[in-house]
Enzyme design. Structure first.
Site, short mmCIF file in Angstrom:
data_model
loop_
_atom_site.label_atom_id
_atom_site.label_comp_id
_atom_site.label_asym_id
_atom_site.label_seq_id
_atom_site.Cartn_x
_atom_site.Cartn_y
_atom_site.Cartn_z
N CYS A 46 8.07 32.02 -2.46
CA CYS A 46 8.79 32.49 -1.28
C CYS A 46 10.28 32.26 -1.40
O CYS A 46 10.72 31.18 -1.80
CB CYS A 46 8.24 31.78 -0.04
SG CYS A 46 9.05 32.27 1.50
N CYS B 289 12.88 26.89 4.99
CA CYS B 289 11.80 26.93 5.97
C CYS B 289 11.07 25.59 5.96
O CYS B 289 10.96 24.92 4.95
CB CYS B 289 10.84 28.05 5.60
SG CYS B 289 9.29 28.05 6.50
N GLN C 197 -9.98 27.43 13.78
CA GLN C 197 -9.39 27.01 12.51
C GLN C 197 -8.55 28.15 11.93
O GLN C 197 -9.01 29.29 11.84
CB GLN C 197 -10.48 26.62 11.52
CG GLN C 197 -11.22 25.35 11.89
CD GLN C 197 -10.44 24.09 11.58
OE1 GLN C 197 -9.33 24.14 11.06
NE2 GLN C 197 -11.02 22.94 11.92
N TYR D 297 -15.53 16.63 20.79
CA TYR D 297 -14.33 17.43 20.58
C TYR D 297 -14.74 18.82 20.08
O TYR D 297 -14.23 19.33 19.08
CB TYR D 297 -13.38 16.76 19.59
CG TYR D 297 -13.11 15.30 19.88
CD1 TYR D 297 -12.09 14.91 20.75
CD2 TYR D 297 -13.88 14.29 19.29
CE1 TYR D 297 -11.85 13.56 21.02
CE2 TYR D 297 -13.66 12.96 19.56
CZ TYR D 297 -12.63 12.59 20.43
OH TYR D 297 -12.41 11.25 20.69
N CYS E 166 -8.62 16.00 10.39
CA CYS E 166 -7.43 16.62 9.80
C CYS E 166 -6.37 15.58 9.47
O CYS E 166 -5.26 15.92 9.08
CB CYS E 166 -6.86 17.68 10.74
SG CYS E 166 -6.38 17.05 12.36
#
Length: 469
Positions: free
Chosen positions: A77, A83, A301, A330, A427
């Site tokens: 990129c 970024c 997701q 959850y 996560c």
């Protein structure tokens, strides 16, 4: 060797030895202090300018390299390094996987201080780019300028931008040319919206002055090829219809066109009314014949293909025979609950977001699933002894908490429940390790499977099976 420079320290010719948390690489200074570097790859030899000095460590940026690591690759990129996303794009994918797996193992062993089995090799992503199904871009009338642009005498009349926030600069937006995270027509839609908005002279938002019209653009795609576009405005404008009609004509594949009028201080839409303009008010996702309704506020997701792999691992770890009562903590919109329901006697999902539970019930009904129940409430308040007495003692618990992990009261209730198995999806393996340490006296970790949901980043998902000792 070190020397002072403008109240900062220059550390010369440091060998970068590891990759650490949050995408930073690690070196050692001559005095033994750890140096966290934001733009290096393990194997580099670099001169570092420090940005922060603490008793036990430095933070800094590599300002020159005397040797480049063989783990380096050329970033794909053009926006890499400016970024805030894709911080590992300059590292070969096989090395990204190695350091992600190493982080999981280190966190479980060093932070959790628990005994774990040998990790199964991390589940790599088939697609290393264009894998996200949701992207959010911000408008600004005061875009971030490069140093060359600032130093030049060129007058930049058009400062409109549509892209991402510059890290550490809450009021500056990088104007994107092309993003490699979401499949086409994401880039084309973003570019068209920017072009048409400027043609119509619709003001871009100014976050400092709280003025302008266009705030954010969200694009969601699905495996069913449906596309949702949501435009968030600070205030309404009579030019909105012209913009949306042009968008509809240019991209007939958009199946859901929505907008929000939000004049509060932040961009979150979860407390705002989502207004329908054209198409449906949702898109549909599909997995193993199950369909899931995704609205503008739904959590799903963001890597659909790897989500499928994650859910298969979760189902495999649960080892269901059709006779088990399963608690899904959850549960979100009930995706995992419905995915495992055919293998269970009954699945009960708990979630704090009312809209998510409404969606979970609708999805279950649409899918013809009759052995699931969903309840809304704060987990530490809902998941208690009364809940268990009402719904029965679970044989298997699946828990997929947010990044902060589980509240200590929830962990204690899991210990009290004493289910035969717990499948813990996380996560954030650091908070997962903390929770596993609390469970360690009652449960033994028997399987560990990291999953790469986000190539080119340092993020990693992890699934752990705990079995009652």
């Amino acid at each position: 060797m070190a020397r002072k420079k403008t109240n900062r320290i220059i550390l010369e010719d440091l060998l970068v030895i590891d990759a650490g948390a949050k995408g930073k690489s690690v070196a050692k200074a001559a005095d033994g202090r750890v140096v966290f570097i934001n733009n290096a790859v393990p194997g580099d030899v670099a001169t570092i300018q420090t940005t922060k000095k603490r008793k036990a460590y430095f933070e800094g940026t590599a300002i020159s390299f005397s040797k480049l690591s063989d783990k380096r690759v050329a970033p794909t990129c053009e926006h890499f390094g400016t970024c805030g996303g894709c911080k590992w794009q300059h590292m070969g994918y096989e090395h990204q996987l190695f350091y992600k797996q190493k982080e999981v193992e280190n966190n479980l062993k060093r932070l959790g201080k628990i005994e774990i089995p040998e990790l199964t090799p991390i589940k790599a992503a088939q697609e290393q780019y264009f894998y996200r199904n949701k992207m959010e871009f911000s408008f600004s009338d005061n875009k971030w300028l490069t140093l060359d642009q600032i130093k030049s005498e060129e007058v930049i009349a058009n400062k409109n931008a549509l892209g991402f926030h510059i890290p550490g600069m809450w009021d500056k937006i990088l104007d994107l040319n092309k993003c490699h995270l979401q499949q086409d027509p994401s880039n084309a839609i973003r570019d068209f919206v920017k072009m048409k908005a400027q043609e119509l002279e619709i003001p871009f938002y100014n976050v400092r002055n709280q003025s302008g019209v266009l705030r954010t653009l969200m694009i969601r795609t699905a495996s069913t090829n449906q596309i949702m576009v949501l435009v968030q405005l600070f205030e309404d404008t009579d030019k909105r219809v012209a913009l949306f009609e042009a968008l509809k004509e240019q991209f007939p594949e958009i199946t859901s066109l929505l907008y929000v009028i939000n004049n509060k201080g932040n961009d979150t839409i979860y407390d705002q009314d989502v207004l329908h303009y054209a198409g449906e008010d949702h898109i549909m996702e599909e997995m193993e014949g199950l369909t899931f309704k995704i609205n503008a506020k739904s959590f799903y997701q963001t890597n659909s293909e790897q989500a499928y792999e994650l859910y298969k691992i979760t189902r495999d770890f649960a080892g269901l025979t059709g006779e088990e009562l399963v608690y899904d903590l959850y549960t979100g919109t009930g995706t995992i609950a419905q995915f495992v329901a055919k293998n269970a006697k009954k699945v009960i999902g708990v979630e704090s977001v009312p809209d998510a539970i409404t969606a979970a019930k609708e999805n279950a009904k649409r899918n013809g699933i009759t052995n699931t129940e969903f309840y809304v409430g704060d987990m530490k308040a809902v998941f208690n002894e009364d809940f268990v007495n009402t719904h029965g003692e679970a044989d298997v618990v699946i828990t997929d908490p947010p990044r902060d992990g589980m509240h200590k009261d929830v962990v204690q209730q899991l210990i009290n429940l004493n289910a035969a198995k717990i499948v813990y999806v996380s996560c954030n393996s650091a908070t997962q390790a903390r929770d596993l340490a609390l469970l360690d006296e009652t449960y033994k970790v028997t399987r560990v499977q990291p999953v790469d949901m986000f190539p080119q980043t340092f993020h990693v998902e992890n699934v752990v099976l705990l079995e009652r000792r």
